[in-house]
Motif scaffolding. Sequence first.
Motif, PDB file in Angstrom:
ATOM      1  N   PRO A 113     -15.258   9.451   2.701  1.00 41.08           N
ATOM      2  CA  PRO A 113     -15.484   8.252   3.133  1.00 41.08           C
ATOM      3  C   PRO A 113     -15.577   7.134   1.919  1.00 41.08           C
ATOM      4  N   GLU A 114     -16.019   7.568   0.852  1.00 37.89           N
ATOM      5  CA  GLU A 114     -16.234   6.568  -0.306  1.00 37.89           C
ATOM      6  C   GLU A 114     -14.736   6.278  -1.075  1.00 37.89           C
ATOM      7  N   GLU A 115     -13.952   7.035  -0.624  1.00 47.28           N
ATOM      8  CA  GLU A 115     -12.483   6.829  -1.234  1.00 47.28           C
ATOM      9  C   GLU A 115     -11.546   5.500  -0.386  1.00 47.28           C
ATOM     10  N   CYS A 116     -12.143   5.246   0.723  1.00 48.54           N
ATOM     11  CA  CYS A 116     -11.732   4.316   1.622  1.00 48.54           C
ATOM     12  C   CYS A 116     -12.210   3.169   1.787  1.00 48.54           C
ATOM     13  N   ILE A 117     -11.107   2.075   1.950  1.00 47.21           N
ATOM     14  CA  ILE A 117     -11.508   0.830   2.554  1.00 47.21           C
ATOM     15  C   ILE A 117     -11.147   0.630   3.874  1.00 47.21           C
ATOM     16  N   GLY A 118     -12.122  -0.095   4.870  1.00 43.48           N
ATOM     17  CA  GLY A 118     -11.980  -0.224   6.304  1.00 43.48           C
ATOM     18  C   GLY A 118     -11.833  -1.705   6.317  1.00 43.48           C
ATOM     19  N   LEU A 119     -10.751  -2.268   6.948  1.00 39.35           N
ATOM     20  CA  LEU A 119     -10.453  -3.691   7.349  1.00 39.35           C
ATOM     21  C   LEU A 119     -10.771  -4.087   8.591  1.00 39.35           C
ATOM     22  N   VAL A 125     -15.219   7.224  10.021  1.00 47.43           N
ATOM     23  CA  VAL A 125     -15.482   8.476   9.730  1.00 47.43           C
ATOM     24  C   VAL A 125     -14.388   9.378   9.869  1.00 47.43           C
ATOM     25  N   ARG A 126     -14.017   9.375  11.213  1.00 49.78           N
ATOM     26  CA  ARG A 126     -12.658  10.035  11.491  1.00 49.78           C
ATOM     27  C   ARG A 126     -11.470   9.441  10.840  1.00 49.78           C
ATOM     28  N   GLY A 127     -11.388   8.306  10.600  1.00 49.85           N
ATOM     29  CA  GLY A 127     -10.320   7.351   9.945  1.00 49.85           C
ATOM     30  C   GLY A 127      -9.942   7.976   8.576  1.00 49.85           C
ATOM     31  N   ALA A 128     -11.197   8.449   7.885  1.00 54.50           N
ATOM     32  CA  ALA A 128     -11.100   9.119   6.584  1.00 54.50           C
ATOM     33  C   ALA A 128     -10.666  10.707   6.638  1.00 54.50           C
ATOM     34  N   GLU A 129     -11.388  11.244   7.756  1.00 53.05           N
ATOM     35  CA  GLU A 129     -11.011  12.645   7.803  1.00 53.05           C
ATOM     36  C   GLU A 129      -9.391  13.011   8.274  1.00 53.05           C
ATOM     37  N   VAL A 130      -8.758  11.952   8.966  1.00 53.38           N
ATOM     38  CA  VAL A 130      -7.461  12.271   9.302  1.00 53.38           C
ATOM     39  C   VAL A 130      -6.676  12.199   8.082  1.00 53.38           C
ATOM     40  N   LEU A 131      -6.873  11.404   7.274  1.00 52.72           N
ATOM     41  CA  LEU A 131      -6.295  11.353   5.817  1.00 52.72           C
ATOM     42  C   LEU A 131      -6.822  12.177   4.781  1.00 52.72           C
ATOM     43  N   ASN A 132      -7.599  13.272   5.140  1.00 50.88           N
ATOM     44  CA  ASN A 132      -8.156  14.218   4.206  1.00 50.88           C
ATOM     45  C   ASN A 132      -8.957  13.541   3.049  1.00 50.88           C
ATOM     46  N   LEU A 133      -9.588  12.364   3.223  1.00 46.73           N
ATOM     47  CA  LEU A 133     -10.269  11.768   2.025  1.00 46.73           C
ATOM     48  C   LEU A 133     -11.665  11.697   2.408  1.00 46.73           C
ATOM     49  N   LEU A 135       0.873  -1.283  -0.157  1.00 43.52           N
ATOM     50  CA  LEU A 135      -0.007   0.131   0.002  1.00 43.52           C
ATOM     51  C   LEU A 135       1.061   1.185  -0.059  1.00 43.52           C
ATOM     52  N   SER A 136       2.045   0.976   0.845  1.00 45.91           N
ATOM     53  CA  SER A 136       2.863   2.359   0.988  1.00 45.91           C
ATOM     54  C   SER A 136       3.496   2.810  -0.318  1.00 45.91           C
ATOM     55  N   ALA A 137       4.112   1.517  -1.004  1.00 47.03           N
ATOM     56  CA  ALA A 137       4.865   1.797  -2.195  1.00 47.03           C
ATOM     57  C   ALA A 137       3.881   2.245  -3.288  1.00 47.03           C
ATOM     58  N   ASN A 138       2.730   1.675  -3.405  1.00 40.29           N
ATOM     59  CA  ASN A 138       1.782   2.239  -4.268  1.00 40.29           C
ATOM     60  C   ASN A 138       0.910   3.611  -3.964  1.00 40.29           C
ATOM     61  N   ASN A 139       1.502   4.318  -2.950  1.00 35.11           N
ATOM     62  CA  ASN A 139       0.996   5.588  -2.636  1.00 35.11           C
ATOM     63  C   ASN A 139      -0.315   5.823  -1.990  1.00 35.11           C
ATOM     64  N   TYR A 140      -0.825   4.815  -1.353  1.00 35.03           N
ATOM     65  CA  TYR A 140      -2.217   4.968  -0.760  1.00 35.03           C
ATOM     66  C   TYR A 140      -1.912   5.167   0.598  1.00 35.03           C
ATOM     67  N   LEU A 141      -2.845   6.177   1.073  1.00 37.43           N
ATOM     68  CA  LEU A 141      -2.619   6.548   2.538  1.00 37.43           C
ATOM     69  C   LEU A 141      -3.087   5.797   3.374  1.00 37.43           C
ATOM     70  N   ILE A 142      -2.750   5.687   4.691  1.00 42.65           N
ATOM     71  CA  ILE A 142      -3.090   4.728   5.552  1.00 42.65           C
ATOM     72  C   ILE A 142      -3.236   5.197   6.782  1.00 42.65           C
ATOM     73  N   SER A 143      -4.519   4.804   7.618  1.00 36.66           N
ATOM     74  CA  SER A 143      -4.631   5.215   9.073  1.00 36.66           C
ATOM     75  C   SER A 143      -5.159   3.992   9.632  1.00 36.66           C
ATOM     76  N   LEU A 144      -4.991   4.321  11.052  1.00 34.28           N
ATOM     77  CA  LEU A 144      -5.249   2.964  12.150  1.00 34.28           C
ATOM     78  C   LEU A 144      -6.663   3.670  12.753  1.00 34.28           C
ATOM     79  N   ALA A 145      -7.638   2.625  12.951  1.00 29.78           N
ATOM     80  CA  ALA A 145      -8.892   3.091  13.500  1.00 29.78           C
ATOM     81  C   ALA A 145      -9.195   2.017  14.532  1.00 29.78           C
ATOM     82  N   SER A 146      -8.241   1.941  15.711  1.00 28.61           N
ATOM     83  CA  SER A 146      -8.544   0.923  16.681  1.00 28.61           C
ATOM     84  C   SER A 146      -8.916   1.845  17.750  1.00 28.61           C
ATOM     85  N   SER A 147      -9.874   0.769  18.636  1.00 31.75           N
ATOM     86  CA  SER A 147     -10.452   1.353  19.664  1.00 31.75           C
ATOM     87  C   SER A 147      -9.674   1.134  21.008  1.00 31.75           C
TER      88      SER A 147
END
Length: 223
Positions: free
Chosen positions: A168-174, A158-166, A109-121
């Motif tokens: 929601p529809e531009e994001c995948i959650g795992l 929602v916040r996980g996308a916001e912190v990447l300035n993206l 993901l990093s090598a292909n320039n995708y942004l990555i965030s963590l949404a852990s409780s």
Amino acid sequence: MVKFEQIKGFIFDLDGVIANTSVFHAKAWHQLADKLGVTWTEDLANQLKGVGRMDSLNLILKSGGKENDYTEDEKIKYATEKNDNYLSLLKGLTDKDILPGMKEFIEDLSANNYLISLASSSKNSPKVLEALDLEKYFDARVDPSTLKNGKPDPEIYVRGAEVLNLRPEECIGLEDAVSGIKSVNGAHETSVGIGDPEILNEADINFTDTSQVTLANIKKAMN
């Protein structure tokens, strides 16, 4: 479901997705449940997956019919005791504890320039990422102490996308838990469920284990 080409960011849960720290959580909660005289069951363990600390304690107390037996201060004391126990169990964690294929996936993901965030409780997630030597790949992290609601509420994703300035529809959650998949779906992001597809049947895409999670497989599933 959106097209793969629209995706710009990936938002990760931690426990059971990147590493099996959930086994340490379960062990620490099990020990506390024993102390409080609450019977530990597999069903109770599954209910706690992806759920925050105080909510987890309340679920344990409710399971034992003890939800009204403790003051808020006593609950905080027990939750802190569990967390201290969990942190001591975590001390041996290294990059060898990353689940199969996930380091390679995150590097890809990093090598292909995708942004990555963590949404852990988990408020301990920075310590865990550091121990796993993965923190350098994450562009941002949601601070769970800033959230009003825990999973399955969509707020954390929602916040996980916001912190990447993206958007929601531009994001995948795992996610590996039902509450997490509901959270991703509620945020209007594409959900990837890792685990039993019958349990995670609300996920947009299903993989039975982490070794199947690759960019190529996600692209194939979406297109």
